[in-house]
Design an enzyme around this catalytic site. Structure first.
Site, PDB file in Angstrom:
ATOM      1  N   HIS A  61     -28.045  -2.492  49.119  1.00 36.13           N
ATOM      2  CA  HIS A  61     -26.737  -1.898  49.362  1.00 36.13           C
ATOM      3  C   HIS A  61     -25.655  -2.810  48.784  1.00 36.13           C
ATOM      4  O   HIS A  61     -25.779  -4.036  48.827  1.00 36.13           O
ATOM      5  CB  HIS A  61     -26.490  -1.723  50.862  1.00 36.13           C
ATOM      6  CG  HIS A  61     -27.320  -0.635  51.471  1.00 36.13           C
ATOM      7  ND1 HIS A  61     -27.536  -0.541  52.840  1.00 36.13           N
ATOM      8  CD2 HIS A  61     -27.988   0.412  50.919  1.00 36.13           C
ATOM      9  CE1 HIS A  61     -28.302   0.509  53.085  1.00 36.13           C
ATOM     10  NE2 HIS A  61     -28.583   1.101  51.937  1.00 36.13           N
ATOM     11  N   ARG A  86     -36.148   2.603  47.081  1.00 43.63           N
ATOM     12  CA  ARG A  86     -35.771   3.992  46.851  1.00 43.63           C
ATOM     13  C   ARG A  86     -36.854   4.683  46.032  1.00 43.63           C
ATOM     14  O   ARG A  86     -37.602   4.037  45.290  1.00 43.63           O
ATOM     15  CB  ARG A  86     -34.445   4.077  46.104  1.00 43.63           C
ATOM     16  CG  ARG A  86     -33.255   3.477  46.842  1.00 43.63           C
ATOM     17  CD  ARG A  86     -31.997   3.603  45.998  1.00 43.63           C
ATOM     18  NE  ARG A  86     -30.815   3.090  46.696  1.00 43.63           N
ATOM     19  CZ  ARG A  86     -30.371   1.834  46.594  1.00 43.63           C
ATOM     20  NH1 ARG A  86     -31.017   0.978  45.816  1.00 43.63           N
ATOM     21  NH2 ARG A  86     -29.298   1.449  47.256  1.00 43.63           N
ATOM     22  N   LYS A 124     -29.388   0.900  42.380  1.00 46.49           N
ATOM     23  CA  LYS A 124     -28.111   1.529  42.072  1.00 46.49           C
ATOM     24  C   LYS A 124     -27.142   0.499  41.510  1.00 46.49           C
ATOM     25  O   LYS A 124     -27.142  -0.661  41.912  1.00 46.49           O
ATOM     26  CB  LYS A 124     -27.512   2.158  43.336  1.00 46.49           C
ATOM     27  CG  LYS A 124     -28.173   3.465  43.756  1.00 46.49           C
ATOM     28  CD  LYS A 124     -27.418   4.098  44.902  1.00 46.49           C
ATOM     29  CE  LYS A 124     -28.011   5.460  45.281  1.00 46.49           C
ATOM     30  NZ  LYS A 124     -27.270   6.078  46.404  1.00 46.49           N
ATOM     31  N   ARG A 158     -37.800   4.624  53.712  1.00 45.66           N
ATOM     32  CA  ARG A 158     -36.778   3.590  53.504  1.00 45.66           C
ATOM     33  C   ARG A 158     -36.030   3.325  54.807  1.00 45.66           C
ATOM     34  O   ARG A 158     -35.785   2.167  55.174  1.00 45.66           O
ATOM     35  CB  ARG A 158     -35.835   4.043  52.395  1.00 45.66           C
ATOM     36  CG  ARG A 158     -34.691   3.109  52.064  1.00 45.66           C
ATOM     37  CD  ARG A 158     -33.997   3.606  50.796  1.00 45.66           C
ATOM     38  NE  ARG A 158     -32.685   3.017  50.595  1.00 45.66           N
ATOM     39  CZ  ARG A 158     -32.475   1.849  50.038  1.00 45.66           C
ATOM     40  NH1 ARG A 158     -33.490   1.087  49.656  1.00 45.66           N
ATOM     41  NH2 ARG A 158     -31.241   1.395  49.856  1.00 45.66           N
ATOM     42  N   TYR A 171     -27.594   1.992  60.622  1.00 40.33           N
ATOM     43  CA  TYR A 171     -28.823   1.667  61.345  1.00 40.33           C
ATOM     44  C   TYR A 171     -28.517   1.040  62.704  1.00 40.33           C
ATOM     45  O   TYR A 171     -29.301   1.172  63.640  1.00 40.33           O
ATOM     46  CB  TYR A 171     -29.692   0.729  60.510  1.00 40.33           C
ATOM     47  CG  TYR A 171     -30.129   1.373  59.203  1.00 40.33           C
ATOM     48  CD1 TYR A 171     -30.993   2.463  59.215  1.00 40.33           C
ATOM     49  CD2 TYR A 171     -29.662   0.905  57.989  1.00 40.33           C
ATOM     50  CE1 TYR A 171     -31.371   3.066  58.023  1.00 40.33           C
ATOM     51  CE2 TYR A 171     -30.037   1.499  56.803  1.00 40.33           C
ATOM     52  CZ  TYR A 171     -30.897   2.585  56.825  1.00 40.33           C
ATOM     53  OH  TYR A 171     -31.275   3.185  55.651  1.00 40.33           O
ATOM     54  N   HIS A 224     -37.357   9.051  51.453  1.00 41.23           N
ATOM     55  CA  HIS A 224     -36.206   8.284  51.949  1.00 41.23           C
ATOM     56  C   HIS A 224     -36.365   7.943  53.426  1.00 41.23           C
ATOM     57  O   HIS A 224     -35.804   6.943  53.900  1.00 41.23           O
ATOM     58  CB  HIS A 224     -34.915   9.064  51.722  1.00 41.23           C
ATOM     59  CG  HIS A 224     -33.703   8.187  51.607  1.00 41.23           C
ATOM     60  ND1 HIS A 224     -33.436   7.407  50.503  1.00 41.23           N
ATOM     61  CD2 HIS A 224     -32.697   7.942  52.487  1.00 41.23           C
ATOM     62  CE1 HIS A 224     -32.318   6.736  50.693  1.00 41.23           C
ATOM     63  NE2 HIS A 224     -31.853   7.035  51.888  1.00 41.23           N
TER      64      HIS A 224
END
Length: 297
Positions: free
Chosen positions: A282, A159, A184, A259, A291, A256
């Site tokens: 994630h 990120r 995150k 990514r 995806y 992004h």
């Protein structure tokens, strides 16, 4: 100082960090939301900022602010919902201390999030990646730095916030080369580096050693690059790449997007979706499932 001002100060100076242990990025996002909300209320209601209190934060006024984000600022439904979450977080914390404003606060807390359509995932083809990586000027320090930065971003899928936070201690180029970051939810992960990326980073870091600071990708005085700086550098190189790669013309590309490109490359290489989720940091595969749909499209 009125009741709302006291609640905001308590939330951002004590509660958010010491009791909720929110990340710096989350706190900054919440703070920016309230900054925009207060400015909007001041402008639309003609009320001085210091006089904005809980009785001003009606469901109608808050909904008007959210609509302003969409219609005037061009934010999408996901961003609108993120701003609503920030408003709710502060008001939920304030409600027990201010029961005299319970009716107003609960009406705002009852505002539903807006249904968001899943956006089409934008990613770069192999030819577009080659054109982008060929764009930086290798005759300059910033060009060589940008090449290393873009090459790592495309290969690792980090990120933009993770790239900005990288330090020289976060990369290992020996046996089992990898880069470590905190993503995150403060989840730490290590991402493998390919031989090509290792060679690129070895050359870059040898030159980087002559500059001050510990930021992996730094400015001229050794300071870490900001998110805006990274997007600015990417936009500059995209302008160059578009002169040799026509498919990039009219394509909206951000950090992004790089990514997304990593994820699509992994998927095309036959990597399992669960592994891609771990690679991207994630929390589960729900975010990564997008995806699969993009690949089928």
């Amino acid at each position: 100082m009125n009741a709302l001002a006291t609640s905001l100060q308590t939330y951002f100076t004590a509660f958010a960090r010491t009791q909720r242990d929110l990340s710096s990025n989350t706190i900054a996002s919440y703070r920016d939301t309230w900054r925009m909300l207060l400015k909007h209320l001041t402008a639309t209601l003609g009320v001085p900022t210091e006089r904005v209190d809980f009785d001003t934060l009606t469901a109608t006024n808050v909904t008007g602010f959210l609509d302003h984000l969409e219609h005037d600022r061009g934010n999408n439904a996901k961003t609108r919902n993120t701003r609503l979450t920030a408003i709710r977080a502060v008001l939920s914390r304030a409600l027990p201390d201010h029961p005299e404003h319970a009716a107003t606060i609960t009406q705002v807390l009852a505002i539903p999030p807006k249904r968001a359509t899943r956006p089409v995932i934008e990613f770069l083809t192999a030819e577009e990646v080659d054109a982008l990586l060929a764009a930086p000027d290798h005759q300059t320090w910033t060009g060589r730095r940008d090449y290393a930065l873009l090459a790592m971003a495309v290969q690792t899928g980090l990120r933009i916030s993770e790239i900005c936070a990288l330090t020289l201690n976060d990369i290992h180029l020996g046996a089992g080369p990898q880069v470590t970051c905190t993503g995150k939810g403060r989840r730490q992960r290590s991402t493998p580096l390919t031989r090509t990326t290792v060679n690129t980073m070895k050359h870059y870091l040898a030159e980087r050693a002559a500059r001050p600071g510990t930021a992996m990708f730094c400015g001229p005085h050794g300071q870490a690059l900001s998110r805006d700086a990274l997007e600015h550098r990417l936009a500059k190189h995209l302008d160059t790449a578009r002169t040799t790669c026509s498919s990039l013309v009219g394509k909206h590309v951000t950090m992004h997007t790089l990514r997304h490109t990593t994820a699509m490359n992994l998927l095309a290489g036959g990597v399992d979706i669960a592994v891609i989720a771990l690679w991207l940091g994630h929390a589960d595969t729900h975010s990564t499932d997008a995806y699969l749909h993009a690949d089928m499209a």
